[in-house]
Structure formats: structure tokens, C-alpha cells
Design an enzyme around this catalytic site. Structure first.
Site, mmCIF file in Angstrom:
data_model
loop_
_atom_site.group_PDB
_atom_site.id
_atom_site.type_symbol
_atom_site.label_atom_id
_atom_site.label_comp_id
_atom_site.label_asym_id
_atom_site.label_seq_id
_atom_site.Cartn_x
_atom_site.Cartn_y
_atom_site.Cartn_z
ATOM 1 N N TYR A 74 0.653 -1.372 0.346
ATOM 2 C CA TYR A 74 0.284 -0.301 0.167
ATOM 3 C C TYR A 74 1.032 1.259 0.372
ATOM 4 C CZ TYR A 74 -3.804 -2.945 0.250
ATOM 5 O OH TYR A 74 -5.141 -3.719 0.450
ATOM 6 N N HIS A 122 -4.917 -12.273 -9.542
ATOM 7 C CA HIS A 122 -3.915 -12.797 -8.048
ATOM 8 C C HIS A 122 -4.859 -11.778 -7.621
ATOM 9 C CE1 HIS A 122 0.142 -14.509 -9.768
ATOM 10 N NE2 HIS A 122 -0.824 -14.916 -9.467
ATOM 11 N N THR A 192 6.551 -9.576 -17.337
ATOM 12 C CA THR A 192 6.496 -10.743 -16.087
ATOM 13 C C THR A 192 8.286 -11.305 -16.440
ATOM 14 O OG1 THR A 192 5.414 -12.809 -15.373
ATOM 15 C CG2 THR A 192 4.966 -11.710 -17.833
ATOM 16 N N ASN A 217 9.596 -6.683 -22.313
ATOM 17 C CA ASN A 217 10.343 -6.710 -21.630
ATOM 18 C C ASN A 217 11.614 -5.899 -21.617
ATOM 19 O OD1 ASN A 217 11.471 -7.452 -18.896
ATOM 20 N ND2 ASN A 217 9.971 -9.337 -19.174
ATOM 21 N N ALA A 236 8.600 -0.629 -20.887
ATOM 22 C CA ALA A 236 6.992 -1.323 -21.329
ATOM 23 C C ALA A 236 6.884 0.084 -21.203
ATOM 24 C CB ALA A 236 6.240 -1.650 -20.261
HETATM 25 N N1 APR Z 1 8.763 -1.987 -17.753
HETATM 26 C C1 APR Z 1 8.814 -3.943 -18.433
HETATM 27 N N2 APR Z 1 9.096 -4.976 -17.998
HETATM 28 C C2 APR Z 1 10.069 -4.227 -16.567
HETATM 29 C C3 APR Z 1 10.187 -2.849 -16.561
HETATM 30 C C4 APR Z 1 9.325 -2.513 -17.357
HETATM 31 N N3 APR Z 1 9.671 -0.492 -17.115
HETATM 32 N N4 APR Z 1 11.107 -3.377 -15.140
HETATM 33 C C5 APR Z 1 11.192 -4.662 -15.021
HETATM 34 N N5 APR Z 1 10.449 -4.973 -15.705
HETATM 35 C C6 APR Z 1 9.966 -7.085 -16.078
HETATM 36 C C7 APR Z 1 11.520 -7.552 -15.267
HETATM 37 O O1 APR Z 1 12.612 -7.205 -16.093
HETATM 38 C C8 APR Z 1 10.533 -9.346 -14.782
HETATM 39 O O2 APR Z 1 11.075 -9.937 -16.125
HETATM 40 O O3 APR Z 1 9.296 -7.379 -15.299
HETATM 41 C C9 APR Z 1 9.442 -8.178 -14.372
HETATM 42 C C10 APR Z 1 8.732 -8.357 -13.324
HETATM 43 O O4 APR Z 1 8.918 -10.320 -12.554
HETATM 44 P P1 APR Z 1 8.389 -10.113 -11.683
HETATM 45 O O5 APR Z 1 9.214 -8.810 -9.934
HETATM 46 O O6 APR Z 1 8.603 -12.098 -11.232
HETATM 47 O O7 APR Z 1 7.041 -10.319 -11.457
HETATM 48 P P2 APR Z 1 6.078 -10.930 -12.094
HETATM 49 O O8 APR Z 1 6.275 -11.658 -13.406
HETATM 50 O O9 APR Z 1 4.589 -10.198 -12.101
HETATM 51 O O10 APR Z 1 5.307 -11.723 -10.552
HETATM 52 C C11 APR Z 1 4.710 -12.463 -11.019
HETATM 53 O O11 APR Z 1 4.388 -13.305 -8.358
HETATM 54 O O12 APR Z 1 5.290 -13.025 -6.089
HETATM 55 C C12 APR Z 1 3.911 -12.915 -6.867
HETATM 56 O O13 APR Z 1 2.255 -12.829 -7.347
HETATM 57 C C13 APR Z 1 3.242 -12.003 -7.365
HETATM 58 O O14 APR Z 1 1.734 -11.323 -9.544
HETATM 59 C C14 APR Z 1 3.211 -11.829 -9.121
HETATM 60 C C15 APR Z 1 4.163 -12.921 -9.498
#
Ligand code: APR
Length: 248
Positions: A74, A122, A192, A217, A236
Site C-alpha cells: 500500500y 491474483h 513478467t 521486457n 514498457a
Molecule cells: N517494463 C517492462 N518490464 C519490466 C520493467 C519495465 N519498466 N522493469 C522490470 N520489468 C520486468 C522484469 O525484467 C521481470 O521480467 O518485469 C518482470 C518482473 O518480474 P516479477 O517481479 O517476478 O513479476 P511477475 O512476473 O509479475 O511476478 C509474478 O509473483 O510474487 C508473485 O503474485 C506475485 O504477481 C506476482 C507474481
């Protein structure tokens, strides 16, 4: 570093000609809104123990879990605003190019940017739910002092309405995600790692149905080498600003 203009133009052409485009987003799309990712440089899990988001820990230690949730989530989400990447997806939907966004994010940014077809795989941190009677409350209508917040009906602890570790995916979100991604002829994966399941399995459904995959990414993910057809390497928001003029 951002991908080539040639690749941006190619991606825009695929998007404009897609029959059923679906976007699949993760924490990275919200990084330029000031919300840190979970993994990678400055990631939440490099500073905090994920067990604070374990459902058993929350049930046994609601106050401690809530204190960590306010600090970790938050603290960032309440002040965050959508960035150009969120707004691009909203315009793509309003122009009829994008059918749905399936997001792993709990930050409500896609809805605040204007997307209507948002599947929150989620859940959503902007809602709270009574852990006893199930009543839902908008976060904006609930005080977070003192913690934990309690249900006005039965005084039981309210829980943020997002998925904790050890909880299942909301059935409606799970079924709608499979339905939408099964119909995609083009999938746009933004921000992601693909590391978290079962969300990380969704893109393979589109792929197995013959969809092409565009990925945005700054770094390579588990999808890049296994299923991405067009990798737009870069943040992004920056990539979206470049793409905007080729789409509309
Ligand atoms: N634009 C696009 N992508 C980006 C940027 C950006 N400016 N900055 C970082 N990233 C990428 C990173 O390279 C990485 O691949 O975003 C991704 C972030 O990865 P995570 O933090 O693991 O996020 P995510 O894949 O959404 O995690 C999935 O994990 O903890 C759980 O519930 C939580 O929804 C989350 C899930």
C-alpha cells in the site's frame, strides 16, 4: 536501451491485424508507475520475506502480516498512477484492437487507466474481504488504523482481496483467463518473468492454439526463448510511447 523502430513497426502491424489480441501483464508494466517488481533489481522479495504473504501466517499473525502488507504494497500502490504502457492498452481496448487484459498485478492500474475487460488473476489490493463472512469492502472506505481492519458486520479481520501464497486462484478469473487466452491469435506479454504458476502456464495455451507472441521486457524471461516470436526489449512505458504513433 530500447528495441529497433523496425521491430516496433512490425509489432504494430501484427496488433492492427490481429483478430483476438489478449495482453498478459506482470509487475514490470507498473515499474514506471513507481511500483517495484517482485524479482530482479530492487525487487520486493530481495528486501522482504515472501512468507509474510503466506495465508497461514496471515491467519495466525494478522497484525504483523498487515503491517508488512501496508509497508510493502500500500505504501507504493496508493500513490501510484498508470503509466503510458497502461494507457496504451486502454486505448487499444477502446479502439477495438484489444479484447482483454489478463494481469498478475494487484495494483488496479489497468482499471484506473481505463481498461474494462481486466481479468485480475491474483485479485486486487483496492478491495478487502472479511475472512469470516466474505463481505467485500472498497479499500478507500476502510481505515487502515488501527491494524488489522475489521468487518463492520462481525468484527472479524479483513484481508486484502488478493491471492496469498497457499491460496487458490479465484475460480472466475481462472476460467475467464483460459477462455480468453484460448481464443487469442496474438498474445502481448508485458513485464513478467513467467516464474510464478499457474499464471505462467497461460501463454502456452495461446501458443499451442497457434497464436503469435509479442513480448515487452527490458530483460529476457522464461517466455523469450520458449515462445516469443517478437521480443521488444525495453521498458514498457518507453516502448509504448514509441508504438503509440504506429497504432493510432
Ligand atoms: N517494463 C517492462 N518490464 C519490466 C520493467 C519495465 N519498466 N522493469 C522490470 N520489468 C520486468 C522484469 O525484467 C521481470 O521480467 O518485469 C518482470 C518482473 O518480474 P516479477 O517481479 O517476478 O513479476 P511477475 O512476473 O509479475 O511476478 C509474478 O509473483 O510474487 C508473485 O503474485 C506475485 O504477481 C506476482 C507474481
Amino acid at each position: 536501451m530500447v528495441c529497433s523502430e523496425q521491430d516496433i513497426i512490425k509489432a504494430a502491424g501484427w496488433i492492427v491485424n490481429a483478430k483476438h489480441l489478449v495482453a498478459f501483464t506482470g509487475a514490470g508494466i507498473s515499474v514506471e508507475s513507481g511500483i517495484p517488481p517482485f524479482r530482479g533489481d530492487g525487487g520486493i522479495w530481495s528486501k522482504h520475506d515472501p512468507s509474510i504473504l503466506d495465508i497461514d501466517y496471515f491467519c495466525k499473525h494478522p497484525s504483523e502480516s498487515w503491517e508488512a502488507i501496508v509497508e510493502i504494497f500500500y505504501h507504493y500502490i496508493l500513490d501510484a498512477s498508470p503509466n503510458p504502457a497502461h494507457y496504451l492498452l486502454a486505448r487499444m481496448e477502446s479502439e477495438g484492437m484489444l479484447k482483454a487484459v489478463i494481469t498478475q498485478n494487484i495494483d488496479n492500474m489497468h482499471s484506473e487507466a481505463g481498461n474494462r475487460e481486466v481479468i485480475e488473476y491474483h485479485g486486487n489490493s483496492k478491495w478487502l474481504r472479511c475472512s469470516h463472512c466474505g463481505e467485500r469492502y472498497e479499500l478507500s472506505k476502510i481505515s487502515l488504523e488501527p491494524l488489522p481492519p475489521r468487518c463492520s458486520s462481525d468484527q472479524e479481520v479483513l484481508k486484502p482481496d488478493f491471492v496469498f501464497f497457499g491460496e487458490g486462484i479465484p475460480p472466475d478469473a481462472a476460467s475467464r483467463s483460459v477462455e480468453e487466452i484460448s481464443r487469442a491469435d496474438l498474445l502481448l506479454i508485458i513485464g513478467t518473468t513467467g516464474e510464478v504458476m499457474p499464471a505462467g502456464m497461460l501463454p502456452s495455451i495461446a501458443r499451442s492454439n497457434g497464436a503469435r507472441v509479442i513480448e515487452i521486457n527490458p530483460s529476457r524471461s522464461l517466455f523469450t526463448d520458449s515462445m516469443t516470436d517478437l521480443f521488444l526489449q525495453g521498458p514498457a512505458g518507453e516502448v509504448s510511447n514509441l508504438m503509440d504513433s504506429y497504432l493510432f
